[in-house]
Enzyme design. Structure first.
Site, PDB file in Angstrom:
ATOM      1  N   GLU A 112       0.632  -1.232  -0.037  1.00  0.00           N
ATOM      2  CA  GLU A 112      -0.070   0.088   0.148  1.00  0.00           C
ATOM      3  C   GLU A 112       0.920   1.238   0.047  1.00  0.00           C
ATOM      4  O   GLU A 112       0.668   2.292  -0.655  1.00  0.00           O
ATOM      5  CB  GLU A 112      -0.818   0.107   1.324  1.00  0.00           C
TER       6      GLU A 112
ATOM      7  N   ASP B  80       3.671  -4.295  -5.742  1.00  0.00           N
ATOM      8  CA  ASP B  80       4.165  -5.539  -5.350  1.00  0.00           C
ATOM      9  C   ASP B  80       5.711  -5.550  -5.169  1.00  0.00           C
ATOM     10  O   ASP B  80       6.218  -6.028  -4.123  1.00  0.00           O
ATOM     11  CB  ASP B  80       3.829  -6.781  -6.054  1.00  0.00           C
TER      12      ASP B  80
HETATM   13 ZN   LIG Z   1      -2.525  -2.169  -4.500  1.00  0.00          ZN
END
Ligand SMILES: [Zn+2]
Length: 500
Positions: free
Chosen positions: A354, A440
């Site tokens: 995030e 990621d």
């Molecule tokens: Zn995301």
């Protein structure tokens, strides 16, 4: 859609027969072109739905997923025992464990659990896609019927009739009549969508063990939503119309500035005023999780001011985490359901993802794109604002009456602008998946690759996410890449790291 636009007002004397002919041609085709476009999109999306539906009928566990998740299990096997013991004591117990037998075991290997949930995930997906096929068919039928039978002019006339009782006239009290009109449209929309929402929540979600809300809560939410749209929506529309009326030829510039200011105000108000109306936000209790989240935020210079746990379990056992806030005042919210589903290290890895969105400017980019898009939309709207031919085609054919601005806007966005909107939202979906891979990678570079992989698997498992989605369907609809693609991408990064 390639029907051409009359960009100038149509009631000119010059231009003679050719002009009249071409504009009435446009009028004739506008409604046909709109219906055609609606149907083409509908058929394409229906085709995708059927492809996805077929994928939910598969009974074999997808081999690619088996390989990737098998890898994760092997990787974590060695280190897991020690780490999990350490964090067990720091959990802030939050969700009800009434259906314990169905809960994911946080410490057990993931692959056997995924396999055992495969057929349940498939039947959940199947129920959802069947429902979506039915509801989208209803929606497109309603849309076409409303277009053909002139629902908008009908409601506008009703609003005028009601307004007339209070002495309102169309020319002098357009804003008041518009609000009345929108009120009726909103209520009709709420009523027609109600059976679908009830079925989705109290049949499908309940059947698969996700729904936690009562009918009482459902209707309270609905009511709150309606009140909020009156409180915030009505002044917004009133001001928007005032600006269009007073703005002259270049009204789109003022409208643009206004919608920008309005969205900034709403971004400030939503978390502070609106979200607490629906959920409880409590500070994450002191402990190792809180400490490590602040540590991570500090490392990335993320100005984290508040860290909340939200009672998502009140409505559904689906889990999530998100962040919001302006400039130097950021907050992170964790669903209580998430806390009970994954380990602390996995939560941290998910937050690493995030925070990656933030660090790489994804949030800002989205905001800027939305603003630029709105600007363009109102610019093109200003070009068509006076093209009466378009409105006439949709039942506003009385030339002695001025076209109501809200109708012009609704017709513009649902006809000429619809293809632009569809195209852009597809581009944004593709872009969103790219951002997910980048976030990621950000988490992987923080050294949390294995925890992010196992965390994502567990969330997927808990949410009964699609395990072998159709490639066309996911390309068109998914804002996040399919699980197996994300895992494979992270594993590639891991291998590249080991080699370097
Ligand atoms: Zn995301």
């Amino acid at each position: 859609m390639d029907f051409t636009l009359p960009l100038t007002p149509q009631y000119t004397q010059t231009g003679g027969t050719t002009k009249a002919a071409s504009s009435s041609l446009f009028g004739d085709y506008a409604i046909a072109a709109t219906i055609l476009f609606t149907l083409v999109v509908f058929l394409f999306e229906a085709y995708l739905n059927f492809r996805q539906r077929k994928s939910y009928h598969k009974t074999d566990f997808p081999r690619e997923l088996e390989t990737t998740v098998g890898n994760i299990d092997r990787e974590t096997k060695s280190s897991a025992a020690a780490a999990d013991k350490k964090e067990e004591s720091s959990k802030s117990g939050s969700s009800d464990d009434d259906d314990k037998k169905d809960k994911v075991d946080r410490n057990a290997p993931i692959l056997p659990q995924l396999k055992s949930k495969f057929s349940h995930a498939q039947s959940y997906g199947l129920d959802k896609i069947n429902f979506s096929i039915f509801s989208s068919t209803y929606a497109v039928t309603e849309e076409v019927v409303f277009l053909l039978y002139g629902f908008l002019p009908y409601v506008w006339d009703k609003a005028c009739a009601v307004g007339a009782k209070y002495g309102w006239t169309e020319t002098e009290h357009e804003i008041k009549i518009t609000l009345l009109f929108l009120g009726i449209v909103t209520i009709v929309g709420t009523i027609t969508s109600l059976p679908f929402e009830l079925y989705s929540t109290f049949e499908i979600e309940k059947k698969h063990g996700f729904n936690k809300q009562t009918l009482g809560l459902f209707f309270t939410d609905k009511l709150k939503g309606l009140v909020l749209s009156a409180v915030f929506g009505a002044p917004f529309v009133a001001l928007l119309l005032k600006i269009i009326f007073m703005g002259g030829d270049k009204f789109y510039l003022y409208v643009w500035a206004f919608t920008f200011v309005f969205s900034v105000i709403m971004m400030t108000l939503v978390p502070v005023v609106i979200m607490p109306l629906f959920n409880k936000y409590e500070k994450l209790p002191d402990g190792p999780l809180k400490d490590s989240i602040y540590e991570l935020a500090g490392k990335l210079s993320f100005p984290l001011t508040k860290l909340f746990v939200m009672d998502g379990s009140k409505r559904s056992s689906h889990s999530n985490a998100f962040m919001f806030g302006f400039m130097k005042n950021k907050r992170i919210v964790l669903f209580d359901t998430l806390l009970s589903q994954v380990s602390n290290d996995e939560i941290l890895a998910i937050l690493g993802h995030e925070l990656g969105h933030w660090k790489m400017g994804h949030t800002v980019t989205n905001f800027v794109v939305t603003q630029v898009y709105t600007g363009f939309m109102f610019y093109f709207f200003s070009l068509c604002y006076n093209s009466h031919e378009l409105y006439r085609a949709f039942g506003f054919d009385d030339e002695s009456r001025p076209i109501p601005t809200i109708i012009a806007l609704v017709l513009f966005t649902s006809t000429i602008w619809a293809p632009v909107d569809k195209t852009l939202s597809f581009i944004m979906t593709v872009h969103s998946r790219k951002c997910e891979f980048e976030a990621d990678e950000f988490s992987v570079n923080l050294g949390m690759s294995s925890k992010l992989q196992s965390g994502l698997c567990k969330i997927h498992l808990e949410n009964l996410g699609a395990m072998s989605p159709d490639s066309w369907y996911s390309t068109y609809h998914y804002s996040h890449p399919p699980l197996v693609e994300r895992l494979s991408a992270m594993m590639k990064l891991d291998t590249a790291k080991k080699l370097s």
